[in-house]
Design a protein around this motif. Structure first.
Motif, short mmCIF file in Angstrom:
data_model
loop_
_atom_site.label_atom_id
_atom_site.label_comp_id
_atom_site.label_asym_id
_atom_site.label_seq_id
_atom_site.Cartn_x
_atom_site.Cartn_y
_atom_site.Cartn_z
N GLY A 1 0.81 -1.21 0.00
CA GLY A 1 0.00 0.00 0.00
C GLY A 1 0.85 1.26 0.00
O GLY A 1 0.53 2.24 -0.67
N LYS A 2 1.95 1.24 0.76
CA LYS A 2 2.86 2.39 0.80
C LYS A 2 3.49 2.64 -0.57
O LYS A 2 3.58 3.77 -1.02
N GLU A 3 3.92 1.57 -1.22
CA GLU A 3 4.52 1.70 -2.55
C GLU A 3 3.50 2.26 -3.56
O GLU A 3 3.85 3.08 -4.40
N TYR A 4 2.25 1.83 -3.43
CA TYR A 4 1.20 2.32 -4.32
C TYR A 4 0.97 3.82 -4.09
O TYR A 4 0.91 4.59 -5.05
N ALA A 5 0.88 4.24 -2.83
CA ALA A 5 0.70 5.66 -2.51
C ALA A 5 1.90 6.48 -2.99
O ALA A 5 1.73 7.60 -3.49
N ASP A 6 3.10 5.94 -2.85
CA ASP A 6 4.30 6.63 -3.34
C ASP A 6 4.24 6.81 -4.85
O ASP A 6 4.63 7.85 -5.39
N LEU A 7 3.75 5.79 -5.55
CA LEU A 7 3.62 5.85 -7.00
C LEU A 7 2.63 6.95 -7.41
O LEU A 7 2.91 7.75 -8.31
N ILE A 8 1.50 7.02 -6.72
CA ILE A 8 0.50 8.05 -7.00
C ILE A 8 1.08 9.44 -6.71
O ILE A 8 0.93 10.37 -7.52
N ALA A 9 1.75 9.59 -5.57
CA ALA A 9 2.36 10.88 -5.21
C ALA A 9 3.41 11.29 -6.23
O ALA A 9 3.49 12.47 -6.61
N SER A 10 4.20 10.36 -6.71
CA SER A 10 5.22 10.65 -7.72
C SER A 10 4.59 11.13 -9.02
O SER A 10 5.07 12.06 -9.66
N TYR A 11 3.51 10.47 -9.41
CA TYR A 11 2.80 10.86 -10.63
C TYR A 11 2.28 12.30 -10.50
O TYR A 11 2.44 13.11 -11.42
N ILE A 12 1.66 12.60 -9.38
CA ILE A 12 1.13 13.95 -9.16
C ILE A 12 2.26 14.97 -9.16
O ILE A 12 2.15 16.03 -9.77
N TYR A 13 3.35 14.66 -8.48
CA TYR A 13 4.49 15.58 -8.44
C TYR A 13 5.02 15.84 -9.85
O TYR A 13 5.23 16.99 -10.23
N TYR A 14 5.21 14.80 -10.62
CA TYR A 14 5.76 14.92 -11.97
C TYR A 14 4.86 15.77 -12.86
O TYR A 14 5.34 16.58 -13.66
N ASN A 15 3.56 15.61 -12.73
CA ASN A 15 2.62 16.28 -13.63
C ASN A 15 2.08 17.61 -13.14
O ASN A 15 1.61 18.41 -13.95
N TYR A 16 2.13 17.88 -11.82
CA TYR A 16 1.46 19.07 -11.31
C TYR A 16 2.30 19.96 -10.40
O TYR A 16 1.84 21.03 -10.02
N SER A 17 3.50 19.56 -10.03
CA SER A 17 4.28 20.39 -9.10
C SER A 17 4.63 21.75 -9.70
O SER A 17 4.75 22.74 -8.97
N ASN A 18 4.71 21.85 -11.01
CA ASN A 18 5.03 23.13 -11.64
C ASN A 18 3.85 24.11 -11.60
O ASN A 18 3.97 25.25 -11.98
N ARG A 19 2.69 23.65 -11.10
CA ARG A 19 1.51 24.50 -10.97
C ARG A 19 1.35 25.03 -9.54
O ARG A 19 0.31 25.56 -9.19
N GLY A 20 2.38 24.84 -8.73
CA GLY A 20 2.33 25.37 -7.37
C GLY A 20 1.72 24.43 -6.35
O GLY A 20 1.41 24.84 -5.23
#
Length: 76
Positions: free
Chosen positions: A3-22
């Motif tokens: 479950g932790k690895e899955y949540a890390d994967l989701i968080a990484s995806y969000i970071y990669y795609n949306y971190s440049n939006r603040g």
């Protein structure tokens, strides 16, 4: 995958795609007690500082057959 690895994967995806939006991403944020009195953490919290808005994401991963209904009650 855990479950932790899955949540890390989701968080990484969000970071990669949306971190440049603040959007800031926080993992396993303590928010108090659950309905059964256990310490409660949210898997992923997204925070947009400029808009002062937050969004919580619960990640559930199930590698075996069965029902996920019981997990939902504990997430509330």
């Amino acid at each position: 995958m855990s479950g932790k690895e899955y949540a890390d994967l989701i968080a990484s995806y969000i970071y990669y795609n949306y971190s440049n939006r603040g959007i800031e991403i926080y993992r396993e944020v303590f928010i108090g007690k659950s309905i059964i009195g256990k310490n409660r953490k949210i898997d992923i919290v997204l925070w947009h500082r400029h808009l002062q808005e937050a969004f919580a994401i619960e990640c559930k991963y199930q590698a075996v057959q069965g029902t996920v209904d019981e997990k939902i009650l504990y997430a509330i």
